[in-house]
Write an enzyme that holds these catalytic residues in place. Sequence first.
Site, PDB file in Angstrom:
ATOM      1  N   SER A 114      21.354 -10.599 -40.303  1.00 15.01           N
ATOM      2  CA  SER A 114      22.878 -10.386 -40.097  1.00 15.01           C
ATOM      3  C   SER A 114      23.574 -11.129 -38.914  1.00 15.01           C
ATOM      4  O   SER A 114      23.071 -10.660 -37.870  1.00 15.01           O
ATOM      5  CB  SER A 114      23.261  -8.995 -40.310  1.00 15.01           C
ATOM      6  OG  SER A 114      23.100  -8.409 -41.243  1.00 15.01           O
ATOM      7  N   THR A 129      13.747  -0.711 -45.664  1.00  8.08           N
ATOM      8  CA  THR A 129      14.724   0.243 -45.649  1.00  8.08           C
ATOM      9  C   THR A 129      14.844   0.992 -46.963  1.00  8.08           C
ATOM     10  O   THR A 129      15.067   2.347 -46.838  1.00  8.08           O
ATOM     11  CB  THR A 129      16.324  -0.343 -45.560  1.00  8.08           C
ATOM     12  OG1 THR A 129      16.121  -1.089 -44.239  1.00  8.08           O
ATOM     13  CG2 THR A 129      17.300   0.409 -45.667  1.00  8.08           C
ATOM     14  N   ASN A 153      23.061  -3.434 -41.846  1.00  6.60           N
ATOM     15  CA  ASN A 153      23.100  -5.008 -41.247  1.00  6.60           C
ATOM     16  C   ASN A 153      21.561  -5.419 -40.919  1.00  6.60           C
ATOM     17  O   ASN A 153      21.126  -5.143 -39.836  1.00  6.60           O
ATOM     18  CB  ASN A 153      23.817  -5.120 -39.987  1.00  6.60           C
ATOM     19  CG  ASN A 153      25.359  -4.958 -40.429  1.00  6.60           C
ATOM     20  OD1 ASN A 153      25.765  -6.217 -40.937  1.00  6.60           O
ATOM     21  ND2 ASN A 153      25.660  -4.020 -40.080  1.00  6.60           N
ATOM     22  N   GLU A 154      20.965  -5.653 -42.113  1.00  9.20           N
ATOM     23  CA  GLU A 154      19.343  -6.099 -42.286  1.00  9.20           C
ATOM     24  C   GLU A 154      19.252  -7.257 -41.400  1.00  9.20           C
ATOM     25  O   GLU A 154      20.001  -8.104 -40.993  1.00  9.20           O
ATOM     26  CB  GLU A 154      18.906  -6.111 -43.680  1.00  9.20           C
ATOM     27  CG  GLU A 154      19.295  -5.025 -44.522  1.00  9.20           C
ATOM     28  CD  GLU A 154      18.467  -3.798 -44.276  1.00  9.20           C
ATOM     29  OE1 GLU A 154      17.620  -3.856 -43.204  1.00  9.20           O
ATOM     30  OE2 GLU A 154      18.009  -2.855 -45.251  1.00  9.20           O
ATOM     31  N   PRO A 155      18.005  -7.512 -41.093  1.00  7.62           N
ATOM     32  CA  PRO A 155      17.521  -8.681 -40.541  1.00  7.62           C
ATOM     33  C   PRO A 155      18.264 -10.159 -41.007  1.00  7.62           C
ATOM     34  O   PRO A 155      18.340 -10.337 -42.247  1.00  7.62           O
ATOM     35  CB  PRO A 155      16.143  -8.902 -40.589  1.00  7.62           C
ATOM     36  CG  PRO A 155      15.683  -7.336 -40.755  1.00  7.62           C
ATOM     37  CD  PRO A 155      16.867  -6.788 -41.485  1.00  7.62           C
TER      38      PRO A 155
END
Length: 642
Positions: A179, A194, A175-177
């Site tokens: 999300s 990532t 859940n990347e920035p």
Amino acid sequence: MSETGSPVRILAPFDSSLQSQQERFEKVKTLIHSDSASASAQLAGEVAELIQERQKEGKPFVLGLATGSTPVLFYRELIRLHQEEGLSFSNVITFNLDEYYGLSPDHPESYFRFMRDQLFDHVDIPADQINIPDGTVPMEEVYDHCLEYERKIDEVGGLDMQILGIGRTGHIGFNEPGSSEDSRTRMITLDRVTRQDAAADFMGLTNVPRSAITMGVGTILKAKSLVLMAWGASKSEIVQQAVEGPRIDQVSASFLQGHEHAVFLVDEAAAGHLTRFRYPWLVGPVAWDGQMKKRAVVWLSQKLEKPILKLIDEDYNESGTGELLASTSEAAYEVNIDIFNRVQHTITGWPGGKPGADDTNRPERAEPFPKRVLVFSPEPADAFIGMGGTLDRLKEQGHTVQLVFQTSGNLRVSDVASLNFARVLLEMAEATHVSGWENQREYAESILSALEEKGEFGIDPEMVRKLKGLIVRGEARDAATVCRLDNEDTQFLDLPFYEKGRYRRFVLGTEDDELVADVLRSFQPDIVFATGASSDPSSIQALSFRAFSNAWRSLGDEPWNSRCHVWLYGGRDGDIEAHEIEMAVPMSPDQLEEKVEATRKFMSTSDEVFNTSARNQMIAALYDSLGMAEYEAIEAFRRWNP
């Protein structure tokens, strides 16, 4: 919450009313252990109890699992409990957080393969109770696949517990920035940071998948309990943001603050940026010894962007450090002079000590001279990244320097480098009409065949890894030459834990310790330089440092041991904190360029971004802001006291 080493149960309910004054900035239960091994062992023990309780009730235990290096020790302890104490996983149902999109289950870097290697193949969990997102689902079926994954979780009553790690971007799962808190299982595009962190696993950034299927934040938060683990100094800043910062979608781990049964389980290094450790004077009384005074004054100078000698009483009183002045009965001017001198005395152009000089206020003693200096480099490039300029200066000033490369570094070498070598060798063999080149031809053809057979992401056979190691060895010698070191000044240990392992699958053994001990015993150094003390415990740097520290302690009775100073240099995952710097070695523009030139020699690992000049220039800028002389760049060190 607990102090280091506390036996407080990890999975006990969180009662915010029991928070201490020192913990008041923390918005979620946070437990700190002295190291990742003890934390992982305690968590595994508590999980085992829950599994066994459900077995007695005839019910399943639904466990959400994470991948990456963080949970490896936890999984190893679960395996030990199964093999040595009879813990059964027959009633355990698992759901993994995520999977790279486009990777088949048997791909060496797929999370399905990872979980088999790290846990499933070693315990008695039924195969039909294992659930992992499928990275091979056709694009048009991904949405339905994600809905089905959610349905399966709900069908078994939801997750009893979810194990989590945290990425440098603050992500849980993938859940990347950006999300949202209510997001569900879906496909997501991976952040560049990532992908960079995974580059070594995939033999280069270009090979890292750009997408993944991940549980959503909302899916994770539905679990009855959550345990987020984080190890090493490189995670300390993002842990602080997630624990003490606002709940924002730019740091998905921060949403754990709203979960009644969430806990952050971290080691001392990962806790380093929490207020109670980084700025303890802001949360309670402290003992104002010399080190604490230095930490507070350096912080105050940076916070107010004022040189140390320009700080005044009001600056201290209005910024939470007034107690420093009150406890010492000193005016700001007196404290400023003391700390200014302490910082100034860390600066030296003689990292091995200046012969014949008064060394009262110098970081390193004057005698003996010349000194025997042993430099450990976990991976071949590490020493040049962390202390390339200091290496050059030590040699220039007449010391006996031995640079020891602890691992071969072959896992970082791209296939392209091996292909190029084999092709050139084959062309030379074909172009040379002299007898005796048959062996070279056969060798080149075998390398080309092995590389083709393993494919883009396969595991390198031994002969290919050996070739890659030799390629790096040549680059390391070239880099050493830039720093004035001759071939006889370098040594390659090829520690077995590295040669026999792969990223996230390394296991340190006594033979590693013994090889390092042999070097120490033979060389009998006056000074040792090393790195990795605060790195991620499963990293090459941390394991290499552990091999050194184990060897060092085993030789504690050696006469030279008590006289030897050990200095730690900054590693790949960051430099030494400003207040911890005990030796600062300045570099001129020419010296900095030579250091950069040394790191450029590692051409076979071209995907790596060393960024050495910027890091060293930042330290110099820091010293300049504190009121010190202005330098082009600085390499920083701190003493290690075992």
